[in-house]
Design a protein around this motif. Structure first.
Motif, PDB file in Angstrom:
ATOM      1  N   GLY A 138     -19.500  -9.602  11.362  1.00  0.00           N
ATOM      2  CA  GLY A 138     -18.818 -10.624  10.584  1.00  0.00           C
ATOM      3  C   GLY A 138     -18.100 -10.111   9.354  1.00  0.00           C
ATOM      4  O   GLY A 138     -17.754 -10.886   8.465  1.00  0.00           O
ATOM      5  N   LEU A 139     -17.836  -8.814   9.288  1.00  0.00           N
ATOM      6  CA  LEU A 139     -17.193  -8.255   8.095  1.00  0.00           C
ATOM      7  C   LEU A 139     -15.792  -8.816   7.883  1.00  0.00           C
ATOM      8  O   LEU A 139     -15.430  -9.179   6.770  1.00  0.00           O
ATOM      9  CB  LEU A 139     -17.126  -6.731   8.188  1.00  0.00           C
ATOM     10  N   GLY A 140     -15.005  -8.886   8.943  1.00  0.00           N
ATOM     11  CA  GLY A 140     -13.645  -9.418   8.820  1.00  0.00           C
ATOM     12  C   GLY A 140     -13.648 -10.869   8.370  1.00  0.00           C
ATOM     13  O   GLY A 140     -12.887 -11.271   7.483  1.00  0.00           O
ATOM     14  N   THR A 141     -14.526 -11.655   8.951  1.00  0.00           N
ATOM     15  CA  THR A 141     -14.638 -13.058   8.575  1.00  0.00           C
ATOM     16  C   THR A 141     -15.078 -13.201   7.126  1.00  0.00           C
ATOM     17  O   THR A 141     -14.569 -14.046   6.391  1.00  0.00           O
ATOM     18  CB  THR A 141     -15.639 -13.774   9.502  1.00  0.00           C
ATOM     19  N   ALA A 142     -16.017 -12.379   6.703  1.00  0.00           N
ATOM     20  CA  ALA A 142     -16.495 -12.432   5.321  1.00  0.00           C
ATOM     21  C   ALA A 142     -15.376 -12.095   4.343  1.00  0.00           C
ATOM     22  O   ALA A 142     -15.252 -12.733   3.297  1.00  0.00           O
ATOM     23  CB  ALA A 142     -17.666 -11.478   5.133  1.00  0.00           C
ATOM     24  N   ARG A 148      -9.321 -11.149  -5.213  1.00  0.00           N
ATOM     25  CA  ARG A 148      -8.014 -10.588  -5.551  1.00  0.00           C
ATOM     26  C   ARG A 148      -8.034  -9.061  -5.561  1.00  0.00           C
ATOM     27  O   ARG A 148      -7.009  -8.426  -5.477  1.00  0.00           O
ATOM     28  CB  ARG A 148      -7.543 -11.109  -6.904  1.00  0.00           C
ATOM     29  N   SER A 149      -9.197  -8.455  -5.665  1.00  0.00           N
ATOM     30  CA  SER A 149      -9.267  -6.995  -5.677  1.00  0.00           C
ATOM     31  C   SER A 149      -9.323  -6.461  -4.255  1.00  0.00           C
ATOM     32  O   SER A 149      -9.638  -7.178  -3.321  1.00  0.00           O
ATOM     33  CB  SER A 149     -10.495  -6.526  -6.462  1.00  0.00           C
ATOM     34  N   ARG A 150      -9.047  -5.194  -4.094  1.00  0.00           N
ATOM     35  CA  ARG A 150      -9.090  -4.535  -2.785  1.00  0.00           C
ATOM     36  C   ARG A 150     -10.492  -4.015  -2.469  1.00  0.00           C
ATOM     37  O   ARG A 150     -10.772  -3.611  -1.368  1.00  0.00           O
ATOM     38  CB  ARG A 150      -8.106  -3.369  -2.755  1.00  0.00           C
ATOM     39  N   ARG A 151     -11.369  -4.014  -3.440  1.00  0.00           N
ATOM     40  CA  ARG A 151     -12.692  -3.400  -3.282  1.00  0.00           C
ATOM     41  C   ARG A 151     -13.465  -3.947  -2.086  1.00  0.00           C
ATOM     42  O   ARG A 151     -13.955  -3.157  -1.276  1.00  0.00           O
ATOM     43  CB  ARG A 151     -13.487  -3.569  -4.584  1.00  0.00           C
ATOM     44  N   PRO A 152     -13.618  -5.256  -1.910  1.00  0.00           N
ATOM     45  CA  PRO A 152     -14.378  -5.744  -0.750  1.00  0.00           C
ATOM     46  C   PRO A 152     -13.746  -5.324   0.579  1.00  0.00           C
ATOM     47  O   PRO A 152     -14.455  -4.977   1.523  1.00  0.00           O
ATOM     48  CB  PRO A 152     -14.357  -7.267  -0.905  1.00  0.00           C
ATOM     49  N   ALA A 153     -12.432  -5.312   0.637  1.00  0.00           N
ATOM     50  CA  ALA A 153     -11.754  -4.904   1.866  1.00  0.00           C
ATOM     51  C   ALA A 153     -11.987  -3.430   2.165  1.00  0.00           C
ATOM     52  O   ALA A 153     -12.232  -3.046   3.307  1.00  0.00           O
ATOM     53  CB  ALA A 153     -10.256  -5.193   1.756  1.00  0.00           C
ATOM     54  N   ASP A 154     -11.930  -2.609   1.135  1.00  0.00           N
ATOM     55  CA  ASP A 154     -12.158  -1.179   1.321  1.00  0.00           C
ATOM     56  C   ASP A 154     -13.588  -0.900   1.769  1.00  0.00           C
ATOM     57  O   ASP A 154     -13.832  -0.064   2.637  1.00  0.00           O
ATOM     58  CB  ASP A 154     -11.847  -0.412   0.037  1.00  0.00           C
ATOM     59  N   VAL A 155     -14.543  -1.619   1.172  1.00  0.00           N
ATOM     60  CA  VAL A 155     -15.949  -1.454   1.553  1.00  0.00           C
ATOM     61  C   VAL A 155     -16.149  -1.883   3.000  1.00  0.00           C
ATOM     62  O   VAL A 155     -16.826  -1.201   3.785  1.00  0.00           O
ATOM     63  CB  VAL A 155     -16.867  -2.246   0.597  1.00  0.00           C
ATOM     64  N   SER A 191      -8.548  -6.248  10.828  1.00  0.00           N
ATOM     65  CA  SER A 191      -7.369  -7.005  10.426  1.00  0.00           C
ATOM     66  C   SER A 191      -6.686  -6.533   9.141  1.00  0.00           C
ATOM     67  O   SER A 191      -7.235  -5.798   8.343  1.00  0.00           O
ATOM     68  CB  SER A 191      -7.659  -8.495  10.344  1.00  0.00           C
ATOM     69  N   GLU A 192      -5.501  -7.054   8.941  1.00  0.00           N
ATOM     70  CA  GLU A 192      -4.612  -6.680   7.838  1.00  0.00           C
ATOM     71  C   GLU A 192      -5.242  -6.816   6.460  1.00  0.00           C
ATOM     72  O   GLU A 192      -5.111  -5.904   5.651  1.00  0.00           O
ATOM     73  CB  GLU A 192      -3.346  -7.537   7.910  1.00  0.00           C
ATOM     74  N   PRO A 193      -5.936  -7.902   6.136  1.00  0.00           N
ATOM     75  CA  PRO A 193      -6.445  -8.018   4.766  1.00  0.00           C
ATOM     76  C   PRO A 193      -7.434  -6.927   4.391  1.00  0.00           C
ATOM     77  O   PRO A 193      -7.672  -6.689   3.221  1.00  0.00           O
ATOM     78  CB  PRO A 193      -7.152  -9.379   4.746  1.00  0.00           C
ATOM     79  N   THR A 194      -8.024  -6.245   5.354  1.00  0.00           N
ATOM     80  CA  THR A 194      -9.051  -5.266   5.036  1.00  0.00           C
ATOM     81  C   THR A 194      -8.558  -3.835   5.159  1.00  0.00           C
ATOM     82  O   THR A 194      -9.353  -2.917   5.026  1.00  0.00           O
ATOM     83  CB  THR A 194     -10.266  -5.459   5.956  1.00  0.00           C
ATOM     84  N   ARG A 195      -7.269  -3.645   5.415  1.00  0.00           N
ATOM     85  CA  ARG A 195      -6.783  -2.274   5.536  1.00  0.00           C
ATOM     86  C   ARG A 195      -6.810  -1.596   4.178  1.00  0.00           C
ATOM     87  O   ARG A 195      -6.379  -2.162   3.186  1.00  0.00           O
ATOM     88  CB  ARG A 195      -5.358  -2.280   6.091  1.00  0.00           C
ATOM     89  N   PRO A 196      -7.317  -0.358   4.120  1.00  0.00           N
ATOM     90  CA  PRO A 196      -7.345   0.344   2.845  1.00  0.00           C
ATOM     91  C   PRO A 196      -5.932   0.659   2.373  1.00  0.00           C
ATOM     92  O   PRO A 196      -4.984   0.603   3.144  1.00  0.00           O
ATOM     93  CB  PRO A 196      -8.129   1.612   3.141  1.00  0.00           C
ATOM     94  N   PRO A 197      -5.766   0.996   1.091  1.00  0.00           N
ATOM     95  CA  PRO A 197      -4.433   1.188   0.522  1.00  0.00           C
ATOM     96  C   PRO A 197      -3.546   2.138   1.314  1.00  0.00           C
ATOM     97  O   PRO A 197      -2.376   1.866   1.496  1.00  0.00           O
ATOM     98  CB  PRO A 197      -4.726   1.746  -0.870  1.00  0.00           C
ATOM     99  N   LEU A 198      -4.084   3.234   1.823  1.00  0.00           N
ATOM    100  CA  LEU A 198      -3.269   4.171   2.581  1.00  0.00           C
ATOM    101  C   LEU A 198      -2.693   3.500   3.826  1.00  0.00           C
ATOM    102  O   LEU A 198      -1.516   3.625   4.123  1.00  0.00           O
ATOM    103  CB  LEU A 198      -4.097   5.393   2.987  1.00  0.00           C
ATOM    104  N   LEU A 199      -3.532   2.745   4.543  1.00  0.00           N
ATOM    105  CA  LEU A 199      -3.061   2.098   5.760  1.00  0.00           C
ATOM    106  C   LEU A 199      -2.193   0.879   5.474  1.00  0.00           C
ATOM    107  O   LEU A 199      -1.387   0.481   6.290  1.00  0.00           O
ATOM    108  CB  LEU A 199      -4.247   1.672   6.621  1.00  0.00           C
ATOM    109  N   SER A 200      -2.326   0.276   4.292  1.00  0.00           N
ATOM    110  CA  SER A 200      -1.546  -0.916   3.994  1.00  0.00           C
ATOM    111  C   SER A 200      -0.069  -0.589   3.797  1.00  0.00           C
ATOM    112  O   SER A 200       0.768  -1.467   3.849  1.00  0.00           O
ATOM    113  CB  SER A 200      -2.093  -1.654   2.777  1.00  0.00           C
TER     114      SER A 200
END
Length: 166
Positions: free
Chosen positions: A82-86, A93-100, A151-160
């Protein structure tokens, strides 16, 4: 009631807070159509794959392959945790949860792959099909790659910076 936009911490996109009903309906329709197309393409791919596999494999090999897919379907119930859903629900607004979440998905995929690879002989023995071991081991390696899809919202900065598949 106040007419000011919401500033609650769980709303976190770069889009405006208010969306009019017409735009919301258009977005919902567009999203539904994309889901329908994706569903149709998926089912078409399954049909084509089934036809090709039945031409290439013997009946016994198809049985082994089908049994392996059933085992993996049960493992898929735990896919991603459920990581993507979470992340979508959290919408920080930060990228931290997506990167984790992205890093965790790779670790989870690696753990699932190792567990699948190591337990393949046991599962094959329990199901009474020794030939299943090799197929399960091969398919267990897919988990390293399959959990990178969060999914897109969780891509790290390099992949974004790379083009999105959506």
């Amino acid at each position: 009631m106040s007419s000011e936009p919401s500033t609650s911490p769980d709303v976190g996109s770069s889009e405006p807070d208010a969306i009019d009903d017409g735009e919301l309906g258009t977005r919902a329709l567009r999203g539904s159509l994309w889901n329908l197309v994706a569903f149709g393409l998926n089912k078409g791919a399954v049909l084509v794959t089934t036809v090709v596999v039945t031409r290439l494999l013997t009946a016994e090999e198809i049985g082994i392959w089908s049994l392996a897919l059933v085992v993996l379907s049960y493992v898929d119930l735990f896919n991603e945790f459920g990581l993507g859903t979470a992340i979508v629900h959290h919408r920080d607004r930060s990228r931290r949860p997506a990167d984790v979440a992205f890093g965790l998905s790779i670790v989870i995929g690696a753990v699932f792959s190792v567990i699948g690879f190591v337990t393949a002989p046991l599962v094959a023995e329990l199901l009474g099909e020794e030939e299943l071991t090799g197929v399960l081991r091969l398919l267990s390696l897919v988990y390293v790659l399959s959990l990178i899809h969060i999914s897109e919202p969780t891509r790290p900065p390099l992949l974004s910076r790379m083009p999105s598949s959506a």
